[in-house]
Design a protein around this motif. Structure first.
Motif, PDB file in Angstrom:
ATOM      1  N   LEU A 188       0.821  -1.220   0.000  1.00  0.00           N
ATOM      2  CA  LEU A 188       0.000   0.000   0.000  1.00  0.00           C
ATOM      3  C   LEU A 188       0.851   1.265   0.000  1.00  0.00           C
ATOM      4  O   LEU A 188       0.506   2.252  -0.652  1.00  0.00           O
ATOM      5  CB  LEU A 188      -0.944  -0.006   1.207  1.00  0.00           C
ATOM      6  N   THR A 229       0.472   4.254  -2.649  1.00  0.00           N
ATOM      7  CA  THR A 229       0.014   5.585  -2.244  1.00  0.00           C
ATOM      8  C   THR A 229       1.131   6.598  -2.081  1.00  0.00           C
ATOM      9  O   THR A 229       0.877   7.800  -2.067  1.00  0.00           O
ATOM     10  CB  THR A 229      -0.738   5.503  -0.898  1.00  0.00           C
ATOM     11  N   LEU A 253      -5.321   2.847   5.207  1.00  0.00           N
ATOM     12  CA  LEU A 253      -5.969   1.941   4.268  1.00  0.00           C
ATOM     13  C   LEU A 253      -5.863   0.493   4.739  1.00  0.00           C
ATOM     14  O   LEU A 253      -6.818  -0.282   4.601  1.00  0.00           O
ATOM     15  CB  LEU A 253      -5.371   2.098   2.870  1.00  0.00           C
ATOM     16  N   ASP A 293      -8.425  -0.066   7.203  1.00  0.00           N
ATOM     17  CA  ASP A 293      -9.719  -0.253   6.546  1.00  0.00           C
ATOM     18  C   ASP A 293      -9.882  -1.691   6.070  1.00  0.00           C
ATOM     19  O   ASP A 293     -10.963  -2.277   6.195  1.00  0.00           O
ATOM     20  CB  ASP A 293      -9.869   0.703   5.355  1.00  0.00           C
ATOM     21  N   CYS A 303      -6.421  -4.827  -0.802  1.00  0.00           N
ATOM     22  CA  CYS A 303      -5.568  -3.645  -0.622  1.00  0.00           C
ATOM     23  C   CYS A 303      -5.549  -2.799  -1.889  1.00  0.00           C
ATOM     24  O   CYS A 303      -5.634  -1.564  -1.830  1.00  0.00           O
ATOM     25  CB  CYS A 303      -4.145  -4.060  -0.243  1.00  0.00           C
ATOM     26  N   THR A 336      -8.874  -1.018  -2.219  1.00  0.00           N
ATOM     27  CA  THR A 336      -8.983   0.029  -1.197  1.00  0.00           C
ATOM     28  C   THR A 336      -8.145   1.244  -1.587  1.00  0.00           C
ATOM     29  O   THR A 336      -8.592   2.387  -1.456  1.00  0.00           O
ATOM     30  CB  THR A 336      -8.553  -0.524   0.176  1.00  0.00           C
ATOM     31  N   ALA A 337      -6.931   1.017  -2.081  1.00  0.00           N
ATOM     32  CA  ALA A 337      -6.068   2.120  -2.518  1.00  0.00           C
ATOM     33  C   ALA A 337      -6.689   2.845  -3.711  1.00  0.00           C
ATOM     34  O   ALA A 337      -6.662   4.083  -3.782  1.00  0.00           O
ATOM     35  CB  ALA A 337      -4.680   1.601  -2.871  1.00  0.00           C
ATOM     36  N   ALA A 395      -9.582   4.973  -2.529  1.00  0.00           N
ATOM     37  CA  ALA A 395      -9.082   6.160  -1.827  1.00  0.00           C
ATOM     38  C   ALA A 395      -8.575   7.199  -2.824  1.00  0.00           C
ATOM     39  O   ALA A 395      -8.805   8.406  -2.651  1.00  0.00           O
ATOM     40  CB  ALA A 395      -7.979   5.776  -0.849  1.00  0.00           C
ATOM     41  N   LYS A 402     -13.060  11.205   5.472  1.00  0.00           N
ATOM     42  CA  LYS A 402     -12.755   9.889   6.031  1.00  0.00           C
ATOM     43  C   LYS A 402     -13.079   9.853   7.523  1.00  0.00           C
ATOM     44  O   LYS A 402     -13.656   8.888   8.025  1.00  0.00           O
ATOM     45  CB  LYS A 402     -11.287   9.550   5.787  1.00  0.00           C
TER      46      LYS A 402
END
Length: 177
Positions: A23, A27, A36, A39, A64, A67-68, A71, A141
């Protein structure tokens, strides 16, 4: 095949450092990567997983990745929305600042009261989310966490509030001249 959540949780724990590194590479922000990853942890411990998972580590990497990606999309939409919002506000204040008269100030105050009354018509949760985001400057968030709703739900509440504001502005543009 992995049969239960506790097994998936164990695979997560065993590979936490690898998932965090994955991640962080996506990111380029270790703090965001940790958020993340949290999450993802919440999703696997509270979600409803139906059926066995053939490759739990691949499953976690995919979670993952998604989720990234979510985001990033959310951040992009927020930046675009905030940019439009601030540009609209700066245009308004720049053209009004130099030629404010007492009469125009009174009109502006009346319009502000009318706008606030329009916002008061919103559902309580929408109004609270809008105030937290725009007035209290709480991140979307954090609002989602506090309200126990998804980030996209926060965005939908904000969209409703922005629609009310935009409709109000269109209907009252004549009073702003």
């Amino acid at each position: 095949m992995l049969q239960n959540k506790s097994g998936l949780s164990q695979v997560f724990e065993d590979n936490r450092a690898l998932l965090l590194r994955f991640l962080a590479a996506r990111t380029r922000d270790i703090g965001l990567a940790e958020d993340l990853l949290q999450d993802v942890w919440i999703k696997i411990t509270t979600g409803t997983q139906s059926g066995p998972i053939d490759n739990p580590l691949a499953y976690l990497y995919k979670m993952c990745e998604y989720t990234a990606r979510d985001a990033h999309r959310s951040a992009t939409r927020k930046l675009a929305r905030d940019t439009l919002w601030s540009e609209a506000g700066s245009d308004f204040s720049a053209e009004r600042r130099d030629n404010l008269t007492p009469e125009k100030i009174a009109i502006e105050r009346d319009l502000l009261k009318l706008a606030l009354s329009e916002l008061e018509k919103l559902p309580d949760r929408t109004k609270e989310i809008f105030i937290d985001c725009r007035i209290n400057e709480i991140t979307q968030k954090e609002i989602a966490r506090r309200q126990n709703i998804s980030l996209s739900a926060v965005e939908k509440h904000l969209q409703r509030a922005y629609q009310v504001i935009n409709k109000f502005r269109k209907n009252n543009d004549a009073g702003l001249d």
